[in-house]
Scaffold this motif. Sequence first.
Motif, PDB file in Angstrom:
ATOM      1  N   ASP A  41       0.849  -1.182   0.000  1.00 29.51           N
ATOM      2  CA  ASP A  41       0.000   0.000   0.000  1.00 29.51           C
ATOM      3  C   ASP A  41       0.893   1.243   0.000  1.00 29.51           C
ATOM      4  O   ASP A  41       2.119   1.147  -0.104  1.00 29.51           O
ATOM      5  CB  ASP A  41      -0.967  -0.006   1.179  1.00 29.51           C
ATOM      6  CG  ASP A  41      -0.274   0.003   2.530  1.00 29.51           C
ATOM      7  OD1 ASP A  41       0.948   0.243   2.593  1.00 29.51           O
ATOM      8  OD2 ASP A  41      -0.973  -0.232   3.544  1.00 29.51           O
ATOM      9  N   ALA A  42       0.273   2.411   0.100  1.00 25.23           N
ATOM     10  CA  ALA A  42       1.035   3.656   0.016  1.00 25.23           C
ATOM     11  C   ALA A  42       2.090   3.752   1.110  1.00 25.23           C
ATOM     12  O   ALA A  42       3.199   4.259   0.879  1.00 25.23           O
ATOM     13  CB  ALA A  42       0.076   4.845   0.091  1.00 25.23           C
ATOM     14  N   ALA A  43       1.773   3.244   2.304  1.00 26.69           N
ATOM     15  CA  ALA A  43       2.743   3.309   3.398  1.00 26.69           C
ATOM     16  C   ALA A  43       3.983   2.482   3.089  1.00 26.69           C
ATOM     17  O   ALA A  43       5.113   2.881   3.425  1.00 26.69           O
ATOM     18  CB  ALA A  43       2.082   2.831   4.693  1.00 26.69           C
ATOM     19  N   ASP A  44       3.802   1.317   2.463  1.00 29.30           N
ATOM     20  CA  ASP A  44       4.953   0.486   2.085  1.00 29.30           C
ATOM     21  C   ASP A  44       5.835   1.210   1.072  1.00 29.30           C
ATOM     22  O   ASP A  44       7.074   1.184   1.177  1.00 29.30           O
ATOM     23  CB  ASP A  44       4.475  -0.836   1.487  1.00 29.30           C
ATOM     24  CG  ASP A  44       3.728  -1.696   2.479  1.00 29.30           C
ATOM     25  OD1 ASP A  44       4.202  -1.821   3.628  1.00 29.30           O
ATOM     26  OD2 ASP A  44       2.674  -2.243   2.112  1.00 29.30           O
ATOM     27  N   VAL A  45       5.212   1.826   0.078  1.00 32.34           N
ATOM     28  CA  VAL A  45       5.984   2.547  -0.930  1.00 32.34           C
ATOM     29  C   VAL A  45       6.705   3.738  -0.301  1.00 32.34           C
ATOM     30  O   VAL A  45       7.869   4.011  -0.612  1.00 32.34           O
ATOM     31  CB  VAL A  45       5.076   2.992  -2.092  1.00 32.34           C
ATOM     32  CG1 VAL A  45       5.845   3.846  -3.088  1.00 32.34           C
ATOM     33  CG2 VAL A  45       4.501   1.774  -2.802  1.00 32.34           C
ATOM     34  N   GLU A  46       6.044   4.435   0.609  1.00 32.14           N
ATOM     35  CA  GLU A  46       6.695   5.538   1.332  1.00 32.14           C
ATOM     36  C   GLU A  46       7.908   5.042   2.103  1.00 32.14           C
ATOM     37  O   GLU A  46       8.947   5.716   2.132  1.00 32.14           O
ATOM     38  CB  GLU A  46       5.696   6.189   2.293  1.00 32.14           C
ATOM     39  CG  GLU A  46       4.581   6.980   1.621  1.00 32.14           C
ATOM     40  CD  GLU A  46       4.958   8.432   1.383  1.00 32.14           C
ATOM     41  OE1 GLU A  46       6.135   8.792   1.617  1.00 32.14           O
ATOM     42  OE2 GLU A  46       4.074   9.200   0.971  1.00 32.14           O
ATOM     43  N   ARG A  47       7.794   3.877   2.728  1.00 33.61           N
ATOM     44  CA  ARG A  47       8.940   3.308   3.450  1.00 33.61           C
ATOM     45  C   ARG A  47      10.099   3.027   2.501  1.00 33.61           C
ATOM     46  O   ARG A  47      11.263   3.295   2.830  1.00 33.61           O
ATOM     47  CB  ARG A  47       8.524   2.034   4.163  1.00 33.61           C
ATOM     48  CG  ARG A  47       7.695   2.266   5.422  1.00 33.61           C
ATOM     49  CD  ARG A  47       7.089   0.971   5.924  1.00 33.61           C
ATOM     50  NE  ARG A  47       8.064  -0.091   6.056  1.00 33.61           N
ATOM     51  CZ  ARG A  47       7.842  -1.371   5.729  1.00 33.61           C
ATOM     52  NH1 ARG A  47       6.670  -1.732   5.222  1.00 33.61           N
ATOM     53  NH2 ARG A  47       8.774  -2.270   5.902  1.00 33.61           N
TER      54      ARG A  47
END
Length: 488
Positions: A41-47
């Motif tokens: 999800d977006a949080a994984d990509v941000e990480r």
Amino acid sequence: MAIPNDRMLIDGELVAAGRGRTFDNINPATEEAVGAVPDADAADVERAIGAARRAFDGTDWSTNVELRRRCLVQLRDALRANVETLRSLLVAETGCPVSLTPGIQLEQPISYIDHYIDLLERYEFERTLPTKTIMGMPTDRIIRREAAGVVAAITPWNYPFYLNICKVSAALAAGCTVILKPAPDTPWSALALGAIAAEHTDIPPGVLNVVTTSDNNVAQLLATHEDVDAVTLTGSTGTGRKVMAAAADTVKRVTLELGGKSAALLLDDAPLEAIVPGLAGGVCFHAGQGCTQLTRLLVPRPRLDEALALAVAAMKNVSWGDPTDPTNIMGPVVNAAQRDKVLSYYESAARDGRVVLGGKPTDRFERGYFVEPTLITDVDPKAAVAQEEIFGPALVVLPYDDDADGVRIADSTIFGLSTAVFSADQDRAMAMARRFRTGTVSVNGGQWFDVESPFGGYKQSGLGREWGTEGLEDFLEVKTIAFLAAAG
């Protein structure tokens, strides 16, 4: 040897998606799920972006050429050691014939890493210009090439392992940090690459990250995020336009290797019987899912029937079916949507012209996204099947009246990726080659596909180049430093 293919690589760790979500990896030859992969999800990509940013800003990766070279050697060697496992993963998720894996699909790109390993031994990241008086000041100047920064590498499903290696090896050699995002149809090729890099190389945490997602909106973060400095994409021209537009707000560097509708122009002195069979069979390799495949055959109008007869015979002899059978050169297309798209083009060909061979849904197999090798003619050069990228095993044969007409038809699409020209007169063919508006041209079967040859397209086939020295430099910024020259 087992390779983890169910974990993403983020900040040096092999991890599941943050919320534990997964999606199925489907075998296009059987239509069955062969495994579940993380659905970021977006949080994984941000990480992943944050890890790449920290690695670029906080380590010496961008300046330590010897470390980069050593890590590329380790990566190459580890991939070679795991080649048989990689082969089975690749065939299962792409449907590519196993007969193609010794070449471009697998083993060839592993060897291509040597190009950047060798280039790092001799490339001048810094050079000096002669002393010159500028505005009354005796000045020396240094021209530096420095890593562009954090790179988002977005790859498609047709040649996934090759394209992952192409982009990752160039960006890492240049000193960039990378977030690799593969197509959801072919995630294993990227996840396996990430796992091998994590377990068998000294690549520092965060330098290479691999994220898989089924959500295009999540993937779009890579093109819009302010901490991503450059985007490299291989995909359709439509996707390239979207990525370019998304990158515009932050003025990112973009390298785009996009679609093609490549033509083979046979001049009036060309020996058709020696050329047409190979070209007709060639459009069927990997079910025509290649951007540089020569899908338009241009022949002198008086020789149209001769060319069609040769093409029919060749396409009837194409061996296709089960991709695990080493005698086959053609398997299924990648998914149901692609199969339906190809079949819709076959239907339009029947309306706009004449389908000489194939052109129908196949009942040859109970399951799998298979389509027939198809030969099309009697269409206007402006018809959809002669202008648009079908990405299926279809050859469109078009007659032309003279050399000027042949060049006009060859260059009449929005694409400019590749062309081929054939003539008994080499000088005549070379003169024609210089006229085409394409990034690569083959003359009488000459092969341009090599690590030393820059690859890319004109017009809406893309921006930038891969391989060659140019492939490294697409991930480098240029800095000029001027200082007062020493007296005397």
